[in-house]
Motif scaffolding. Structure first.
Motif, mmCIF file in Angstrom:
data_model
loop_
_atom_site.group_PDB
_atom_site.id
_atom_site.type_symbol
_atom_site.label_atom_id
_atom_site.label_comp_id
_atom_site.label_asym_id
_atom_site.label_seq_id
_atom_site.Cartn_x
_atom_site.Cartn_y
_atom_site.Cartn_z
ATOM 1 N N ALA A 38 0.855 -1.194 0.000
ATOM 2 C CA ALA A 38 0.000 0.000 0.000
ATOM 3 C C ALA A 38 0.887 1.240 0.000
ATOM 4 C CB ALA A 38 -0.915 -0.013 1.219
ATOM 5 N N LYS A 71 5.223 5.046 1.585
ATOM 6 C CA LYS A 71 5.843 6.360 1.405
ATOM 7 C C LYS A 71 6.307 6.942 2.732
ATOM 8 C CE LYS A 71 3.793 8.319 -2.759
ATOM 9 N NZ LYS A 71 2.827 9.328 -3.207
ATOM 10 N N ARG A 72 5.470 6.828 3.738
ATOM 11 C CA ARG A 72 5.854 7.346 5.056
ATOM 12 C C ARG A 72 7.118 6.670 5.549
ATOM 13 N NH1 ARG A 72 2.841 10.900 7.718
ATOM 14 N NH2 ARG A 72 4.347 10.861 9.414
ATOM 15 N N ARG A 73 7.140 5.348 5.409
ATOM 16 C CA ARG A 73 8.288 4.601 5.909
ATOM 17 C C ARG A 73 9.554 4.980 5.131
ATOM 18 N NH1 ARG A 73 5.887 -1.441 6.841
ATOM 19 N NH2 ARG A 73 4.965 -1.058 8.881
ATOM 20 N N VAL A 90 8.699 -2.772 9.832
ATOM 21 C CA VAL A 90 8.453 -2.614 11.269
ATOM 22 C C VAL A 90 6.957 -2.612 11.561
ATOM 23 C CG1 VAL A 90 8.446 -0.105 11.201
ATOM 24 C CG2 VAL A 90 9.013 -1.251 13.320
ATOM 25 N N GLN A 91 6.579 -3.377 12.560
ATOM 26 C CA GLN A 91 5.195 -3.373 13.001
ATOM 27 C C GLN A 91 5.202 -3.314 14.504
ATOM 28 O OE1 GLN A 91 2.794 -6.698 11.545
ATOM 29 N NE2 GLN A 91 4.181 -6.673 9.833
ATOM 30 N N VAL A 92 4.320 -2.521 15.035
ATOM 31 C CA VAL A 92 4.254 -2.418 16.476
ATOM 32 C C VAL A 92 3.084 -3.250 16.946
ATOM 33 C CG1 VAL A 92 4.204 -0.835 18.413
ATOM 34 C CG2 VAL A 92 5.182 -0.114 16.243
ATOM 35 N N ASP A 102 -10.100 -1.289 6.309
ATOM 36 C CA ASP A 102 -8.990 -1.183 5.386
ATOM 37 C C ASP A 102 -9.468 -1.303 3.940
ATOM 38 O OD1 ASP A 102 -6.157 -1.118 4.709
ATOM 39 O OD2 ASP A 102 -6.422 -3.221 4.163
ATOM 40 N N ASP A 162 -5.148 6.044 0.411
ATOM 41 C CA ASP A 162 -4.474 5.488 -0.756
ATOM 42 C C ASP A 162 -5.156 6.045 -1.998
ATOM 43 O OD1 ASP A 162 -2.352 3.960 0.082
ATOM 44 O OD2 ASP A 162 -3.476 2.100 0.264
ATOM 45 N N ASN A 173 -3.429 -7.524 10.971
ATOM 46 C CA ASN A 173 -2.763 -6.248 10.704
ATOM 47 C C ASN A 173 -1.493 -6.424 9.880
ATOM 48 O OD1 ASN A 173 -4.757 -4.834 12.134
ATOM 49 N ND2 ASN A 173 -3.765 -5.363 14.071
ATOM 50 N N LEU A 216 -2.174 -7.550 6.303
ATOM 51 C CA LEU A 216 -2.738 -7.235 4.986
ATOM 52 C C LEU A 216 -2.946 -5.741 4.787
ATOM 53 C CD1 LEU A 216 -5.411 -10.077 4.535
ATOM 54 C CD2 LEU A 216 -3.022 -10.046 3.805
ATOM 55 N N ILE A 217 -3.078 -4.985 5.874
ATOM 56 C CA ILE A 217 -3.271 -3.532 5.731
ATOM 57 C C ILE A 217 -2.088 -2.875 5.024
ATOM 58 C CG2 ILE A 217 -4.927 -3.089 7.590
ATOM 59 C CD1 ILE A 217 -2.682 -2.450 9.466
ATOM 60 N N TYR A 218 -0.943 -3.530 5.020
ATOM 61 C CA TYR A 218 0.227 -2.944 4.352
ATOM 62 C C TYR A 218 0.309 -3.302 2.879
ATOM 63 C CZ TYR A 218 1.652 -1.538 8.948
ATOM 64 O OH TYR A 218 1.671 -0.928 10.174
ATOM 65 N N PHE A 219 -0.628 -4.127 2.396
ATOM 66 C CA PHE A 219 -0.605 -4.573 1.008
ATOM 67 C C PHE A 219 -1.657 -3.822 0.199
ATOM 68 C CE2 PHE A 219 0.669 -9.197 2.390
ATOM 69 C CZ PHE A 219 1.860 -8.702 2.880
ATOM 70 N N GLU A 276 1.211 -6.051 19.879
ATOM 71 C CA GLU A 276 1.062 -6.225 21.319
ATOM 72 C C GLU A 276 0.564 -7.631 21.561
ATOM 73 O OE1 GLU A 276 -1.797 -2.937 21.971
ATOM 74 O OE2 GLU A 276 -0.563 -2.288 20.285
ATOM 75 N N SER A 309 0.511 4.470 0.690
ATOM 76 C CA SER A 309 0.513 5.523 1.711
ATOM 77 C C SER A 309 1.495 5.199 2.843
ATOM 78 C CB SER A 309 -0.894 5.707 2.267
ATOM 79 O OG SER A 309 -1.452 4.464 2.626
ATOM 80 N N SER A 310 1.412 3.982 3.385
ATOM 81 C CA SER A 310 2.313 3.618 4.480
ATOM 82 C C SER A 310 3.742 3.463 3.990
ATOM 83 C CB SER A 310 1.864 2.310 5.139
ATOM 84 O OG SER A 310 0.679 2.505 5.862
#
Lengths: 271, 207
Positions: free
Chosen positions: A28, A33-35, A71-73, B74, B95, A214, A216-219, A75, A30-31
């Motif tokens: 994805a 680019k930030r990274r 990186v994933q935070v 999402d 996005d 959490n 798949l949200i990065y794809f 818990e 958006s994330s």
């Protein structure tokens, strides 16, 4: 007219793929680019082109960049109601199998692995279970295998463990050191930590449960479809898929392959 | 205060983004109450909340708002006449599409969700076709994001720091965006209300 960053981005991802076989091309944007903006600062590079030059010629820069990009935070027992639903609704099915296999793709530093291992132990299932914990980041896998977490995170973990229906006290599962909690190594006797990419690798085992929260949200949508197709192929008939609280198969081309099992907790069952 | 009309070359926003922290719920409920049922542009609301009280916002806003109100999942595409509430514990981003994206990356400005993260990604994806509104709050999150929207050509509005229950957030934004429109809570309501009127080309030519 796209800006320089938007021009350089696909070039960098292509270069990383050609040189190192890590495939971030369908992440994805958006994330990602930030990274990458953070990585530019971290590596003191003026542009993605400058970063690309270093990534191609200095493998240690790729290792550092990999940490930035993956990186994933996480818990332990994040979203306790999910674990409660697993315990109350899914475990009764899992009990019917003489032996169990569970896959945790994108396990990062392992918080979810230990959460599931603890849950399965309390349900008397861990001894007949094999958990595959996979990730593309070798450094994260090392941390996951070590099972050592900062002590200042443990209070939140304990609270979530109780809300998740834990039957004992979380402190039964770790030894507290000066500033870190070391998790019981018998928990990971049933865990196989291994390198696996949802973007490039294929299915390696038949499993009864996939817990992929959490990740798949990065794809992007197409990579999500690929990953979910892998889950479908890995799962046995009537096997279970757990996603993150804000993830859904609604937009997936695999939606018809699964039925909603616990709708509000995003637990699906393969048809 | 007179009505503030958008400039003539104004492009209808594909999204209106509203950020705030302490003291923001009151302003946002006033705003959502003021929006008619046929208000077209999607409204995205991000308010910092105590981690373990995720329903506080939903509870305060539901019933007052005539538009559909939900937390996005999402990859959900932005839909007209809908108010989206940023889910606690995730960063909310945009996005291309536009559709929503989420992340569990590190907190930014000690916040997850962070207003900067949302506003910056919206500015990147929508450029001049988004509007940013920043209201009461006690920390500086959102200032850089609002600046990014302004740089991309989008309209930016800040609640008057003197009026806001907590002035730090609007003041930080005003320091970065000195040309932003500064309005009272009621002024913000009126300003957002008229954005819908600019939605369709037909209506625009009629004015």
């Amino acid at each position: 007219m796209p800006g320089e960053f938007d021009i350089e981005l696909p070039l960098l991802l292509e270069a990383i793929h050609l040189k190192y076989s890590y495939d971030f091309r369908r992440y994805a944007t958006s994330s990602l680019k930030r990274r990458l903006e953070q990585a530019l600062q971290n590596f003191d590079c003026r542009s993605l082109s400058a970063l690309q030059e270093r990534v191609l010629r200095e493998p240690e820069v790729m290792r550092g960049l990999l940490a930035h990009l993956t990186v994933q935070v996480s818990e332990m027992f994040r979203d306790p109601s999910f674990y409660r639903a697993l315990r109350d609704r899914v475990v009764p099915y899992l009990r019917t199998y003489p032996s169990l296999k569970v896959w945790i793709p994108g396990c990062a530093t392992g918080e979810e692995v230990y959460s599931l291992a603890i849950l399965l132990r309390e349900e008397g299932l861990l001894e007949r279970t094999l958990i595959y914990a996979t990730d593309i980041n070798p450094e994260a896998l090392r941390k996951a295998e070590a099972g050592i977490y900062d002590l200042d995170r443990i209070a939140d973990f304990s609270k979530a463990y109780c809300q998740a229906g834990g039957r004992a006290s979380l402190s039964d599962y770790y030894t507290a050191g000066y500033d870190a909690a070391v998790f019981d190594k018998t928990l990971r006797e049933s865990v196989l930590f291994s390198d696996h990419s949802l973007a490039t690798d294929s299915v390696f085992a038949e499993v009864q449960l996939v817990s992929c929260r959490n990740v798949l949200i990065y794809f992007d949508r197409s990579l999500q479809d690929r990953a979910v197709a892998l889950f479908r192929d890995a799962l046995c008939r009537k096997g279970f898929l757990g996603l993150g609280a804000k993830e859904t198969l609604t937009f997936s081309n695999q939606a018809a392959e699964f039925a909603e099992f616990v709708r509000e907790e995003r637990i699906y069952q393969k048809r | 205060m007179g009505t503030v009309m958008p400039p003539v070359q104004w492009q209808a926003p594909e999204a209106i983004l509203v950020g705030g922290s302490a003291g923001a719920i009151e302003v946002v409920s006033l705003l959502l109450e003021a929006l008619p049922a046929d208000f077209a542009p999607p409204v995205v609301v991000l308010i910092h909340l105590p981690r373990h009280r995720p329903s506080a916002l939903d509870g305060a806003l539901r019933g007052k708002c005539r538009l559909a109100l939900r937390e996005p999942v999402d990859k959900e595409p932005l839909a007209r006449s809908t108010v989206y509430l940023a889910p606690p514990g995730y960063h909310l981003l945009m996005d291309p599409g536009p559709s929503f994206a989420l992340s569990v990356d590190e907190p930014v400005n000690f916040s997850r969700p962070s207003i900067d993260v949302l506003f910056e990604s919206a500015a990147d994806v929508l450029g001049p076709r988004c509007a940013g509104v920043l209201v009461s709050g006690a920390n500086p999150d959102g200032a850089h994001g609002l600046h990014a929207i302004q740089e991309a050509g989008g309209a930016v509005v800040i609640q008057d720091p003197e009026e806001a229950a907590q002035g730090a957030m609007p003041a930080a934004a005003l320091a970065l965006c000195p040309n932003a429109l500064v309005l009272s809570a009621k002024g913000i309501c009126r300003w957002v209300q008229q954005l819908s009127a600019w939605q369709t080309p037909n209506r625009r030519s009629a004015t």
